[in-house]
Design an enzyme around this catalytic site. Structure first.
Site, PDB file in Angstrom:
ATOM      1  N   THR A 238       0.841  -1.199   0.000  1.00 16.72           N
ATOM      2  CA  THR A 238       0.000   0.000   0.000  1.00 16.72           C
ATOM      3  C   THR A 238       0.878   1.250   0.000  1.00 16.72           C
ATOM      4  O   THR A 238       0.431   2.323   0.385  1.00 16.72           O
ATOM      5  CB  THR A 238      -0.938   0.029   1.228  1.00 16.72           C
ATOM      6  OG1 THR A 238      -0.153  -0.105   2.423  1.00 16.72           O
ATOM      7  CG2 THR A 238      -1.964  -1.089   1.166  1.00 16.72           C
ATOM      8  N   ALA A 239       2.127   1.108  -0.452  1.00 14.92           N
ATOM      9  CA  ALA A 239       3.083   2.224  -0.406  1.00 14.92           C
ATOM     10  C   ALA A 239       3.274   2.833  -1.793  1.00 14.92           C
ATOM     11  O   ALA A 239       2.590   3.785  -2.163  1.00 14.92           O
ATOM     12  CB  ALA A 239       4.404   1.750   0.189  1.00 14.92           C
ATOM     13  N   ASP A 264      -2.347  -2.135  -3.680  1.00  5.53           N
ATOM     14  CA  ASP A 264      -3.172  -0.932  -3.832  1.00  5.53           C
ATOM     15  C   ASP A 264      -2.484   0.088  -4.724  1.00  5.53           C
ATOM     16  O   ASP A 264      -3.042   1.151  -4.991  1.00  5.53           O
ATOM     17  CB  ASP A 264      -3.451  -0.312  -2.450  1.00  5.53           C
ATOM     18  CG  ASP A 264      -4.454   0.832  -2.526  1.00  5.53           C
ATOM     19  OD1 ASP A 264      -5.544   0.634  -3.095  1.00  5.53           O
ATOM     20  OD2 ASP A 264      -4.135   1.939  -2.026  1.00  5.53           O
ATOM     21  N   GLU A 269      -0.185   4.894 -12.797  1.00  4.60           N
ATOM     22  CA  GLU A 269      -1.520   5.158 -12.245  1.00  4.60           C
ATOM     23  C   GLU A 269      -2.125   6.414 -12.860  1.00  4.60           C
ATOM     24  O   GLU A 269      -1.479   7.458 -12.855  1.00  4.60           O
ATOM     25  CB  GLU A 269      -1.432   5.313 -10.720  1.00  4.60           C
ATOM     26  CG  GLU A 269      -0.927   4.080 -10.014  1.00  4.60           C
ATOM     27  CD  GLU A 269      -0.713   4.300  -8.524  1.00  4.60           C
ATOM     28  OE1 GLU A 269      -0.481   3.311  -7.808  1.00  4.60           O
ATOM     29  OE2 GLU A 269      -0.751   5.467  -8.063  1.00  4.60           O
ATOM     30  N   HIS A 292      -5.475   2.350  -5.673  1.00  2.00           N
ATOM     31  CA  HIS A 292      -4.769   3.372  -4.882  1.00  2.00           C
ATOM     32  C   HIS A 292      -5.755   4.157  -4.021  1.00  2.00           C
ATOM     33  O   HIS A 292      -5.834   5.384  -4.069  1.00  2.00           O
ATOM     34  CB  HIS A 292      -3.984   4.334  -5.785  1.00  2.00           C
ATOM     35  CG  HIS A 292      -2.886   5.053  -5.038  1.00  2.00           C
ATOM     36  ND1 HIS A 292      -1.690   5.393  -5.633  1.00  2.00           N
ATOM     37  CD2 HIS A 292      -2.808   5.501  -3.756  1.00  2.00           C
ATOM     38  CE1 HIS A 292      -0.924   6.012  -4.753  1.00  2.00           C
ATOM     39  NE2 HIS A 292      -1.579   6.088  -3.599  1.00  2.00           N
ATOM     40  N   ALA A 294      -6.209   3.274  -0.511  1.00  2.00           N
ATOM     41  CA  ALA A 294      -5.966   3.074   0.923  1.00  2.00           C
ATOM     42  C   ALA A 294      -5.937   4.388   1.692  1.00  2.00           C
ATOM     43  O   ALA A 294      -6.347   4.455   2.849  1.00  2.00           O
ATOM     44  CB  ALA A 294      -4.654   2.319   1.126  1.00  2.00           C
ATOM     45  N   TRP A 295      -5.475   5.445   1.059  1.00  2.00           N
ATOM     46  CA  TRP A 295      -5.311   6.749   1.726  1.00  2.00           C
ATOM     47  C   TRP A 295      -6.602   7.531   1.873  1.00  2.00           C
ATOM     48  O   TRP A 295      -6.654   8.534   2.583  1.00  2.00           O
ATOM     49  CB  TRP A 295      -4.355   7.610   0.894  1.00  2.00           C
ATOM     50  CG  TRP A 295      -4.975   8.051  -0.412  1.00  2.00           C
ATOM     51  CD1 TRP A 295      -5.128   7.302  -1.536  1.00  2.00           C
ATOM     52  CD2 TRP A 295      -5.558   9.319  -0.699  1.00  2.00           C
ATOM     53  NE1 TRP A 295      -5.764   8.026  -2.515  1.00  2.00           N
ATOM     54  CE2 TRP A 295      -6.044   9.272  -2.026  1.00  2.00           C
ATOM     55  CE3 TRP A 295      -5.713  10.500   0.034  1.00  2.00           C
ATOM     56  CZ2 TRP A 295      -6.670  10.350  -2.635  1.00  2.00           C
ATOM     57  CZ3 TRP A 295      -6.350  11.576  -0.575  1.00  2.00           C
ATOM     58  CH2 TRP A 295      -6.815  11.502  -1.897  1.00  2.00           C
TER      59      TRP A 295
END
Length: 325
Positions: A238-239, A264, A269, A292, A294-295
């Site tokens: 998730t980074a 993620d 992207e 992407h 998760a944030w």
């Protein structure tokens, strides 16, 4: 520069969804651009002293352009600043600030959600019910997808900043043992409480990535590191997408050298339709990909914009706040 007359421009506001940007337009003359393509960046920065950006890159060409002559601050609406040519910004006397820690809880809980899905297959079972599989069962349950308990398993965390620490705390509530890697690429002995990355990869039942993308961490997870992992191990990222050699991961998953992966983030992207990992996810039952997100908890996005606002206000008052350049 007068605090009453800042000239601020805000790029890629579409990133923030339903989050209010009214705070910026109410107190400052701040044009908002939902999307900004590479060909539009230089023209839109002209005459502005402060730029707010999340993913629109600020490179050497932009910083060296005539249109950027008034630029004094780049307020990155994110934690990572790899989109900024920080060396060129420093040469130009342009300050750069970021927002550390705003998405800690959001990313950590999403990481655990991915881990729980890999362990419990709950999403697959939901889909099975929708497809009528339970109704056809000859017994009271479905056991189509094998599941595991997390208690007693070892979670290896690479990158032990605020997110890595939050993930560790949450995982401990499931009874997991936490392994923490030494800083990737460091030639120094592992400090107390940390272990070399290679040992973590060998010992962990789950490897979760939370480190920044740097020259030393790019493709940290590659064919060699995947070969060190247990065949029953999970990989979660998730980074940043480029922490993983995507071709090597597809091969490892296809040949069952590791049990599964949940990502993620990808190297590109949004990804093109023919992105190798997207195509692989259609064929492999041991690969999960999310966009992407998760944030992106609502509270996280609100916190992010409040911090950007505070960073700008501090700069206009001559105070240093979250400066990285």
């Amino acid at each position: 520069m007068s605090p009453q007359e800042p000239r601020i421009v805000f790029f890629d506001t579409a990133t923030y969804g339903d989050t209010s940007l009214q705070r910026f337009t109410e107190q400052w003359d701040c044009p908002l651009h939902a999307l900004t393509g590479p060909a539009e960046t230089i023209a839109r920065i002209a005459g502005h002293s402060i730029l707010v950006t999340n993913k629109v890159a600020v490179d050497k060409a932009l910083l060296g352009s005539l249109e950027a002559r008034d630029l004094r601050l780049i307020a990155v609406a994110a934690t990572g600043t790899d989109i900024i040519d920080r060396e060129q910004a420093a040469k130009r006397g342009v300050k750069v600030c970021n927002v550390p820690g705003y998405a800690t809880q959001s990313v950590a809980q999403f990481t655990l959600a991915l881990l729980l899905e890999l362990a419990t297959k709950s999403g697959k079972y939901v889909d099975a019910v929708k497809a009528g599989e339970w109704q056809k069962s000859s017994v009271f349950s479905l056991l189509t997808f094998p599941t595991i308990e997390l208690s007693g398993k070892k979670l290896g965390i690479i990158g032990f900043g605020s997110i890595g620490q939050a993930v560790a705390q949450m995982a401990q509530s499931f009874g997991m043992e936490i392994l923490i890697s030494a800083r990737p690429g460091s030639g120094d002995p592992a400090p107390p409480g940390r272990i070399p990355v290679e040992r973590l990869l060998r010992d962990a039942d789950v490897v979760s990535l939370h480190c920044p993308l740097t020259p030393k961490t790019r493709r940290l997870i590659n064919a060699r590191s995947l070969a060190l992992m247990k065949p029953t191990a999970f990989l979660i990222n998730t980074a940043r997408g480029a922490l993983v050699d995507e071709a090597a991961l597809i091969e490892a998953l296809s040949q069952r050298r590791i049990a599964a992966a949940a990502l993620d983030v990808l190297t590109e992207e949004p990804p093109p339709d023919k992105h190798p990992l997207l195509r692989a996810a259609l064929e492999l039952d041991n690969l999960l990909i999310t966009p992407h997100t998760a944030w992106s908890a609502h509270e996280s996005r609100e916190r992010l914009l409040r911090e950007v606002e505070e960073n700008i206000a501090a700069f206009l008052q001559g105070r240093e706040r979250n400066l990285v350049v």
